[in-house]
Design a protein around this motif. Structure first.
Motif, short mmCIF file in Angstrom:
data_model
loop_
_atom_site.label_atom_id
_atom_site.label_comp_id
_atom_site.label_asym_id
_atom_site.label_seq_id
_atom_site.Cartn_x
_atom_site.Cartn_y
_atom_site.Cartn_z
N THR A 41 0.81 -1.22 0.00
CA THR A 41 0.00 0.00 0.00
C THR A 41 0.84 1.27 0.00
O THR A 41 0.29 2.37 -0.08
N GLY A 42 2.15 1.13 0.13
CA GLY A 42 3.02 2.31 0.16
C GLY A 42 2.89 3.13 1.42
O GLY A 42 3.09 4.36 1.39
N ARG A 43 2.59 2.48 2.54
CA ARG A 43 2.36 3.22 3.78
C ARG A 43 3.49 3.06 4.80
O ARG A 43 3.30 3.34 6.00
N GLU A 44 4.66 2.64 4.36
CA GLU A 44 5.77 2.49 5.31
C GLU A 44 6.08 3.81 6.01
O GLU A 44 6.36 3.84 7.22
N LYS A 45 6.03 4.91 5.27
CA LYS A 45 6.33 6.22 5.85
C LYS A 45 5.31 6.62 6.92
O LYS A 45 5.64 7.33 7.86
N TRP A 46 4.09 6.16 6.75
CA TRP A 46 3.07 6.47 7.76
C TRP A 46 3.51 5.91 9.12
O TRP A 46 3.42 6.58 10.15
N VAL A 47 3.94 4.65 9.10
CA VAL A 47 4.35 4.00 10.34
C VAL A 47 5.59 4.68 10.91
O VAL A 47 5.69 4.90 12.12
N GLU A 48 6.53 5.04 10.06
CA GLU A 48 7.74 5.71 10.52
C GLU A 48 7.39 7.02 11.22
O GLU A 48 7.98 7.35 12.26
N GLU A 49 6.44 7.77 10.68
CA GLU A 49 6.03 9.03 11.32
C GLU A 49 5.42 8.77 12.69
O GLU A 49 5.70 9.48 13.66
N GLU A 50 4.59 7.73 12.77
CA GLU A 50 3.92 7.42 14.04
C GLU A 50 4.91 6.97 15.10
O GLU A 50 4.69 7.16 16.30
N GLU A 51 6.01 6.36 14.68
CA GLU A 51 6.97 5.81 15.63
C GLU A 51 7.99 6.85 16.10
O GLU A 51 8.82 6.55 16.96
N GLU A 52 7.93 8.06 15.56
CA GLU A 52 8.88 9.09 15.98
C GLU A 52 8.77 9.40 17.46
O GLU A 52 9.78 9.64 18.14
N VAL A 53 7.56 9.38 17.99
CA VAL A 53 7.38 9.62 19.43
C VAL A 53 8.01 8.49 20.22
O VAL A 53 8.67 8.71 21.25
N LEU A 54 7.84 7.25 19.76
CA LEU A 54 8.38 6.10 20.47
C LEU A 54 9.90 6.11 20.51
O LEU A 54 10.51 5.63 21.47
N THR A 55 10.53 6.64 19.48
CA THR A 55 11.98 6.61 19.40
C THR A 55 12.64 7.87 19.96
O THR A 55 13.86 8.02 19.89
N SER A 56 11.84 8.77 20.52
CA SER A 56 12.38 9.99 21.11
C SER A 56 12.66 9.78 22.60
O SER A 56 11.76 9.40 23.35
N PRO A 57 13.89 10.02 23.06
CA PRO A 57 14.20 9.85 24.49
C PRO A 57 13.31 10.70 25.40
O PRO A 57 13.02 10.30 26.53
N GLU A 58 12.86 11.86 24.91
CA GLU A 58 12.02 12.73 25.73
C GLU A 58 10.72 12.05 26.16
O GLU A 58 10.11 12.42 27.17
N THR A 59 10.30 11.05 25.41
CA THR A 59 9.08 10.33 25.73
C THR A 59 9.18 9.61 27.07
O THR A 59 8.18 9.43 27.76
N TYR A 60 10.39 9.24 27.46
CA TYR A 60 10.57 8.37 28.62
C TYR A 60 11.18 9.07 29.82
O TYR A 60 11.51 8.43 30.81
N VAL A 61 11.31 10.39 29.75
CA VAL A 61 11.88 11.15 30.85
C VAL A 61 10.85 12.13 31.39
O VAL A 61 10.31 12.94 30.63
N ILE A 62 10.58 12.06 32.67
CA ILE A 62 9.68 13.02 33.32
C ILE A 62 10.51 13.93 34.20
O ILE A 62 11.09 13.50 35.20
N GLU A 63 10.60 15.19 33.82
CA GLU A 63 11.34 16.17 34.61
C GLU A 63 10.45 16.63 35.77
O GLU A 63 9.30 17.02 35.56
N PRO A 64 10.96 16.58 37.00
CA PRO A 64 10.14 16.97 38.15
C PRO A 64 9.49 18.34 38.01
O PRO A 64 8.34 18.53 38.43
N GLU A 65 10.20 19.32 37.41
CA GLU A 65 9.63 20.66 37.31
C GLU A 65 8.42 20.72 36.38
O GLU A 65 7.67 21.70 36.39
N ASN A 66 8.26 19.69 35.56
CA ASN A 66 7.10 19.66 34.65
C ASN A 66 6.00 18.71 35.11
O ASN A 66 4.98 18.58 34.44
N ALA A 67 6.22 18.06 36.25
CA ALA A 67 5.27 17.04 36.71
C ALA A 67 3.89 17.63 37.01
O ALA A 67 2.88 16.94 36.91
#
Length: 385
Positions: free
Chosen positions: A176-202
């Protein structure tokens, strides 16, 4: 069934995995009593039917080092396949400072391929692999040793069926030519910021109905202390104090331990010792905020002037596009997205990337009066005006 309990055994499997195009990965963990997940088991499989092609790795075994696995995760020649990867990736990022690359999340891919929103692994096993899963071991204590045969069988099934699912979905995305769609969706998963909670932003995670600056200053300081305490002691934040107790403290602003004793919602353990001291110090810091330092909540959405007729038309357009592309409507755009667009906002996820191609471009043309919607039988078409 092979269980790897040594660094050497893990390294040998990872070396073999490098000869394959992909490896499927899953984990079992506990988090009820800790802030960070306790990794209890890692399951790995490569293409093939031999016993050594699917293994269990015991991270609790004495002396084992997961470094060979983390090196495999960094090897970009091998695709790392997960299902609903977020919690697994958080574990590996926190413990090994690594995010597998390249990544393929079958839950994301399945949504893009028309299997609905947040589709579960069991559903994909049934629909794609044509197998069934025994779920009786799902909520067992994975930290106890030895594991039972039922636990081992259940855990291994999480990566063996995943091979069939991955190969099917990868082929469908290519067709279907949708590989790029999945890659875009996975950008959040591959970002380190997704897994770090800074106390000042809690504090932004705490739901409150009050926008008072002084109240929010107390919420911010109390949330920051709770996050720091929970992280440093590796205990769940709710074991320190829950959100309702935090909001009560922000309202009453206790100044002494005796004041804390009058709280209706504060846990008994939090009324003394380090937690009590931390609470009082947080409230005191908040009291010293200058007006310019006080937190300001994001109320921009509350002030939006939504055109309800246009919002309804956008919903019809979204349903039509969802049917045409066989993609879950909520994955393309949320109800909030539609309201934002109808209120004139343009910094919206539904207007970027693959979503713009599928829905967003026509949504903007609809807003600008360039296209309309026409019903033809059971179908809604976009027509140029």
């Amino acid at each position: 069934m092979i269980t790897i309990k040594t660094t050497e055994g893990l390294a040998a499997f990872c070396d073999r995995a490098r000869n394959h195009p992909y490896v499927t990965v899953d984990t079992e963990f506990l988090r009820e009593r800790t802030y960070y997940s306790k990794l209890c088991l890692v399951q790995l499989a490569v293409p093939g039917d031999a016993e050594e092609d699917a293994v269990l790795v015991d991270p609790l075994a004495k002396g084992i080092d997961l470094a060979p696995l983390y090196e495999l995760f960094r090897d970009t020649s091998v695709v790392k396949v997960f299902h609903a990867a977020r919690q697994d990736l958080e574990i590996f990022y926190i413990q090994g400072n690594v995010i597998p690359e390249p990544l393929f999340d079958t839950q994301v891919a399945a949504m893009v391929c028309g299997f609905g929103e947040q589709v579960g692994y069991e559903t994909l096993v049934r629909k794609i692999a044509k197998e069934s899963l025994d779920k009786t071991s799902r909520f067992t204590d994975w930290s106890r040793r030895p594991l039972t045969p039922a636990q081992e069988t259940y855990a291994l099934a999480d990566v063996t069926h995943l091979r069939v699912i991955y190969e099917f979905l990868a082929a469908e995305l290519k067709r279907t030519g949708r590989e790029k769609w999945v890659e875009e969706e996975e950008e959040v998963l591959t970002s380190p910021e997704t897994y770090v909670i800074e106390p000042e932003n809690a504090w932004k995670r705490v739901k409150t109905r009050t926008n008072s600056g002084k109240f929010l200053a107390a919420v911010k300081e109390l949330a920051a202390f709770r996050e720091e305490y929970a992280q440093s002691r590796n205990v769940p934040r709710n074991r320190v104090y829950k959100d309702d107790a935090l909001l009560e403290l922000a309202s009453t602003k206790p100044k002494t331990v005796q004041d804390l004793s009058r709280s209706r919602l504060l846990l008994r353990e939090a009324r003394k010792g380090e937690i009590a001291e931390g609470i009082l110090a947080a409230v005191a810091r908040a009291a010293n905020y200058a007006p310019s330092e006080m937190p300001i909540p994001d109320t921009s959405r509350e002030k939006l002037q939504v055109n309800p007729a246009l919002a309804d038309m956008l919903r019809v357009l979204l349903k039509a596009k969802s049917d045409t592309y066989n993609v879950a409507a909520k994955m393309i755009a949320t109800a909030s997205d539609l309201d934002l667009i109808a209120a004139g906002q343009r910094e919206v996820a539904a207007l970027r990337g693959w979503r713009a191609e599928v829905f967003g471009d026509d949504a903007l043309r609809l807003c600008n009066g360039e296209v309309g919607l026409a019903v033809k039988g059971q179908k809604v078409d976009v027509i140029t005006l």
